[in-house]
Design an enzyme around this catalytic site. Structure first.
Site, PDB file in Angstrom:
ATOM      1  N   GLU A  72      39.169  38.811  49.991  1.00 58.57           N
ATOM      2  CA  GLU A  72      39.130  37.099  49.004  1.00 58.57           C
ATOM      3  C   GLU A  72      38.276  37.085  48.077  1.00 58.57           C
ATOM      4  O   GLU A  72      39.192  36.096  47.635  1.00 58.57           O
ATOM      5  CB  GLU A  72      37.319  36.978  50.537  1.00 58.57           C
ATOM      6  CG  GLU A  72      37.126  35.273  50.331  1.00 58.57           C
ATOM      7  CD  GLU A  72      38.519  34.756  50.973  1.00 58.57           C
ATOM      8  OE1 GLU A  72      38.813  33.988  52.280  1.00 58.57           O
ATOM      9  OE2 GLU A  72      39.190  34.263  49.773  1.00 58.57           O
ATOM     10  N   GLY A 129      30.619  43.183  39.912  1.00 59.08           N
ATOM     11  CA  GLY A 129      29.649  43.913  40.456  1.00 59.08           C
ATOM     12  C   GLY A 129      28.161  43.724  40.360  1.00 59.08           C
ATOM     13  O   GLY A 129      27.243  44.161  41.244  1.00 59.08           O
ATOM     14  N   GLY A 130      27.365  43.486  38.978  1.00 59.04           N
ATOM     15  CA  GLY A 130      26.406  42.745  39.204  1.00 59.04           C
ATOM     16  C   GLY A 130      25.730  41.934  39.887  1.00 59.04           C
ATOM     17  O   GLY A 130      25.174  41.674  40.663  1.00 59.04           O
ATOM     18  N   GLY A 144      32.301  49.808  39.547  1.00 60.13           N
ATOM     19  CA  GLY A 144      32.174  49.009  38.720  1.00 60.13           C
ATOM     20  C   GLY A 144      30.763  47.790  39.051  1.00 60.13           C
ATOM     21  O   GLY A 144      30.912  47.703  39.907  1.00 60.13           O
ATOM     22  N   GLY A 171      38.332  33.687  43.588  1.00 57.38           N
ATOM     23  CA  GLY A 171      36.756  33.208  43.563  1.00 57.38           C
ATOM     24  C   GLY A 171      36.546  33.396  44.537  1.00 57.38           C
ATOM     25  O   GLY A 171      36.240  33.486  45.476  1.00 57.38           O
ATOM     26  N   LYS A 197      47.465  35.681  41.703  1.00 57.23           N
ATOM     27  CA  LYS A 197      47.112  35.411  43.076  1.00 57.23           C
ATOM     28  C   LYS A 197      47.706  34.870  43.538  1.00 57.23           C
ATOM     29  O   LYS A 197      48.362  34.576  45.107  1.00 57.23           O
ATOM     30  CB  LYS A 197      46.480  34.652  42.213  1.00 57.23           C
ATOM     31  CG  LYS A 197      44.854  34.979  42.064  1.00 57.23           C
ATOM     32  CD  LYS A 197      43.888  33.927  40.652  1.00 57.23           C
ATOM     33  CE  LYS A 197      42.600  34.409  40.039  1.00 57.23           C
ATOM     34  NZ  LYS A 197      41.807  34.311  38.995  1.00 57.23           N
ATOM     35  N   GLY A 242      29.916  45.438  36.708  1.00 56.59           N
ATOM     36  CA  GLY A 242      30.245  44.267  35.481  1.00 56.59           C
ATOM     37  C   GLY A 242      29.719  42.785  35.990  1.00 56.59           C
ATOM     38  O   GLY A 242      29.043  43.083  36.423  1.00 56.59           O
TER      39      GLY A 242
END
Ligand SMILES: NC(=O)c1ccc[n+]([C@@H]2O[C@H](COP(=O)([O-])OP(=O)(O)OC[C@H]3O[C@@H](n4cnc5c(N)ncnc54)[C@H](O)[C@@H]3O)[C@@H](O)[C@H]2O)c1
Ligand SMILES: N[C@@H](CCO)C(=O)O
Ligand code: NA
Length: 436
Positions: A129, A15-16, A10, A134, A205, A12
């Protein structure tokens, strides 16, 4: 030492962001991990799609199984999402003896038990994590930092998209659907945004947090879930009138009868810090019997905040590959041979803003004298308060807020101001920090 090769499944938003953070902070990350970490391969469904990162030097593939089956890849980072192909890929990576880092809360909440069993069987790590809150290192805080506590409850704003929507509805009276669309454009929302607004993402979560807080199995199906789709601007306004703010909260609470696991819109008193956590920000309060309530705050979504947690997990895994097992985490976080002597600045080399209180003669021209001196040292004034003289007083307080300035410059200006005849007391100075 040879670099550690990783593969991203991935490429996106997260990933970016991960590529960007690994590249920008490569040297610092290597000093912490003890080895260079390089992305050698990455997969994406549509290779022609524009990326938020420079992919030069990365072999792009369409089939993510190319990565999990590549013997050169030591760590697989799963950033696809969902519990379909992502689950197959993670299990295959583990079967191949690779460590896994994943941001996929749905996968861990629904299939964590079988995934962790496979990881234990193969003697490899699964780190997650980035899956919860986030950029906030909440997994490490609860799993390690609070390990000495019997955790009584935890409650948090753990979906950035919903918090962003509720904040915009309150602050700008915006329409729910407009803001949701914007959250999708900003890369906050899940590929299926109903997961956000119906509270499902927050419940994924919460499932994970409750397991690591109370030592209970992952049991997403037992969470009570109510989203924000039925919250109107009228409710938001009435709550405000009553001194409350509406937030989507995930709450896990241990009681004598058992554990409460619930996600729902909640009115929180304005005076509570968590009521003022706005936008895409997340916050989790954890109440331990020894530490009491501790608060964790930060960006809950977004490319680089999430990438921060991805890279933290990568450093954790790489340290186990290279570190002496007894010393998995270097005492000062950086490898002993990689501590750098960055100079510590003397206080007069600090840049900050200041509150100045002068005692000045109440006559024309005094302020002009003071502002001329400040201007001579390139000190801009943010605000001035000049109090009227009390009956017999001839000296009055003058309060100034400066903009950011070098302390050395301010010291010189204060010396000149105190030398003026119209100033009869030393200047009182208090530093100002906006902590933005
Ligand atoms: N976006 C965030 O702020 C954020 C924060 C924390 C966790 N996450 C989690 O991170 C993961 C990735 O999220 P994202 O926002 O980067 O998603 P995204 O949609 O931006 O990127 C997903 C990537 O996976 C690829 N992909 C999707 N389906 C695929 C398939 N079937 N086969 C192969 N490749 C496929 C896409 O091509 C894309 O490159 C999700 O599990 C998400 O819940 C996202
Ligand atoms: N869609 C999720 C991404 C971060 O997990 C959120 O808005 O919080
Ligand atoms: Na986190």
């Amino acid at each position: 030492m040879t670099p550690v090769k990783i593969g991203l499944l991935g490429l996106g938003t997260v990933g970016g962001g991960t590529v960007n953070v690994l590249r920008r902070n490569a040297e610092e990350i290597c000093r912490r991990a003890g080895r260079e970490i390089i992305v050698s391969k990455a997969s994406a469904r549509d290779l022609s799609r524009a990326r938020i990162c420079d992919t030069s030097g990365i072999e792009l593939v369409q089939d993510p199984f190319d990565i999990v089956n590549d013997p050169e890849i030591q760590i697989v980072v799963e950033l696809i999402g969902g519990d379909g192909i992502a689950r197959e890929l993670v299990l295959q990576a583990l079967e191949n003896g690779k460590h896994v880092v994943t941001a996929n809360k749905a996968l861990i909440a629904l299939h964590g038990n079988s995934i962790f069993a496979k990881a234990s069987e193969k003697g490899v790590m699964v780190a997650f994590e980035p899956a919860v809150a986030g950029g906030i290192p909440i997994i490490k805080a609860v799993r390690e930092g609070l390990a000495g506590n019997r955790i009584e409850w935890l409650a948090g704003i753990i979906n950035g998209t919903c918090n962003y929507i509720l904040t915009e509805m309150l602050d700008k009276r915006r329409d729910f659907h407009d803001v949701l669309q914007e959250a999708q454009t900003l890369g906050y929302a899940e590929s299926d945004p109903t997961f956000d607004v119906e509270g499902i993402d927050a419940a994924h979560k919460l499932t994970i947090l409750a397991s690591i807080a109370f030592g209970i199995p992952l049991q997403f199906d037992k969470v009570y879930i109510e989203g924000i789709a039925r919250i109107t601007r009228i409710d938001v306004a009435y709550a405000e009138e009553l001194g409350y703010r509406i937030k989507l909260l995930g709450i896990a609470r241990r009681t004598k009868e058992g554990v409460e696991l619930r996600v729902h819109p909640t009115l929180i008193p304005h005076r509570r810090l968590i009521a003022n956590v706005d936008g895409v920000m997340n916050a989790v309060v954890v109440k331990g019997d020894a530490a009491g309530p501790t608060l964790y705050y930060g960006a809950g979504a977004g490319a680089e905040p999430t990438a921060s947690s991805v890279v933290a997990d990568l450093v954790d895994v790489v340290r186990t590959l290279t570190g002496d097992p007894e010393n998995r985490v270097p005492h000062l976080a950086f490898q002993p041979g990689a501590i750098s002597a960055i100079p510590i600045l003397p206080i007069d080399a600090v840049h900050t803003a200041y509150y100045l209180r002068l005692s000045a003669e109440d006559r024309p021209g005094v302020l002009a004298d003071v502002t001329r001196i400040l201007a001579g040292h390139n000190i801009s004034i943010e605000a001035i308060i000049q109090k009227e003289a009390l009956t017999e007083e001839t000296f009055v307080p003058v309060i100034l807020l400066t903009q950011q300035v070098l302390e050395r410059e301010l010291n010189a200006a204060i010396r000149e101001i105190e030398a003026l005849d119209c100033i009869n007391r030393p200047v009182k100075r208090i530093r100002v920090e906006t902590l933005g």
